[in-house]
Scaffold this active site. Sequence first.
Site, short mmCIF file in Angstrom:
data_model
loop_
_atom_site.label_atom_id
_atom_site.label_comp_id
_atom_site.label_asym_id
_atom_site.label_seq_id
_atom_site.Cartn_x
_atom_site.Cartn_y
_atom_site.Cartn_z
N CYS A 33 117.75 -40.23 30.53
CA CYS A 33 117.64 -39.02 31.16
C CYS A 33 116.21 -38.66 31.83
O CYS A 33 115.30 -39.32 31.13
CB CYS A 33 118.07 -37.85 30.10
SG CYS A 33 117.80 -36.05 30.87
N ASP A 54 114.37 -36.15 31.63
CA ASP A 54 113.79 -35.39 30.88
C ASP A 54 112.52 -35.92 30.65
O ASP A 54 112.35 -37.00 30.02
CB ASP A 54 114.61 -35.03 29.49
CG ASP A 54 113.99 -33.76 28.92
OD1 ASP A 54 112.82 -33.76 28.59
OD2 ASP A 54 114.94 -32.90 28.53
N ARG A 78 110.66 -35.38 27.89
CA ARG A 78 110.30 -35.52 26.56
C ARG A 78 110.83 -36.81 26.21
O ARG A 78 111.07 -37.00 25.17
CB ARG A 78 110.95 -34.42 25.86
CG ARG A 78 110.30 -33.08 26.09
CD ARG A 78 111.07 -31.99 25.65
NE ARG A 78 112.46 -31.47 26.32
CZ ARG A 78 113.31 -31.08 26.23
NH1 ARG A 78 113.08 -30.03 25.07
NH2 ARG A 78 114.52 -30.79 26.88
N HIS A 82 120.29 -37.65 25.16
CA HIS A 82 119.36 -36.88 24.16
C HIS A 82 120.43 -35.68 23.94
O HIS A 82 120.88 -35.09 24.65
CB HIS A 82 118.18 -36.68 24.41
CG HIS A 82 117.90 -35.97 25.76
ND1 HIS A 82 117.46 -34.47 25.45
CD2 HIS A 82 118.03 -36.08 27.08
CE1 HIS A 82 117.42 -33.99 26.76
NE2 HIS A 82 117.74 -34.90 27.60
N CYS A 104 120.20 -31.87 25.79
CA CYS A 104 120.10 -32.38 27.24
C CYS A 104 120.56 -30.99 28.17
O CYS A 104 121.41 -30.46 28.12
CB CYS A 104 120.87 -33.29 27.62
SG CYS A 104 120.70 -34.14 29.15
ZN ZN Z 1 118.54 -34.52 29.62
#
Ligand code: ZN
Length: 234
Positions: free
Chosen positions: A42, A44, A46, A98, A101
Amino acid sequence: MRVLKDIFRKNRAWAQGETERDPNFFKDLEAQQSPEILWIGCADSRVPANQIMGMSPGEVFVHRNIANVVVHSDFNCLSVLEYAVAILKVRHVIVCGHYGCGGVKAAMENHKLGLIDNWLRHIKDVRSKHENVLAACADNATELDTLCELNVIEQVHNVCHTTIVQDAWDRGQELAVHGWIYRLKDGLLNDLGSCVTHSDELSEIYRLAVDSTKEAGSSGIFHRTDLEKNHENK
Ligand code: ZN
């Protein structure tokens, strides 16, 4: 911009630190990259691939997009996959989602966000496909966790069905496709037991992996399957 200035300062400190640790670090990196792993994760912020696996630059080839989706008409993702498998000859493709998400959550909640809704449509398809599993979840948080897991399992399935992976297996190339999930809460990775190493095992592993999320759905905790243990060393 102070933040940007900091980046250059930290970059220089990092480069110096790496060179002190290993004087040939950048010379070796420049000469070639030979990663054994392709990470599809992803976007993302993090979930940085190298960092959470404790690996250095040069060890992981990375593709990231919103909610780690693999679509057969996405030439960006397919090009990365082809380069990794056919040229770099990676031995492992890891699809890593994750929990929590944002992309999966948006797909679950059906809010209208704009262009991204077309991308999230792929996750809505996953949701529709596994309606029964999701309906049995005890609460919304568990449903979101389960959809995050199912999304990974479906994307592993998609990777395995690409001509790229099918051709690699047909020519006898050693290649395992894994489905992992990362928990932001504790920084830990979990294997979803969906590792596939050959076309013949694809359907059975897919079925077992989906069944595992069904069993875990009521508690929100993924249970390791025997298959996962069998594949641990691949
Ligand atoms: Zn995500």
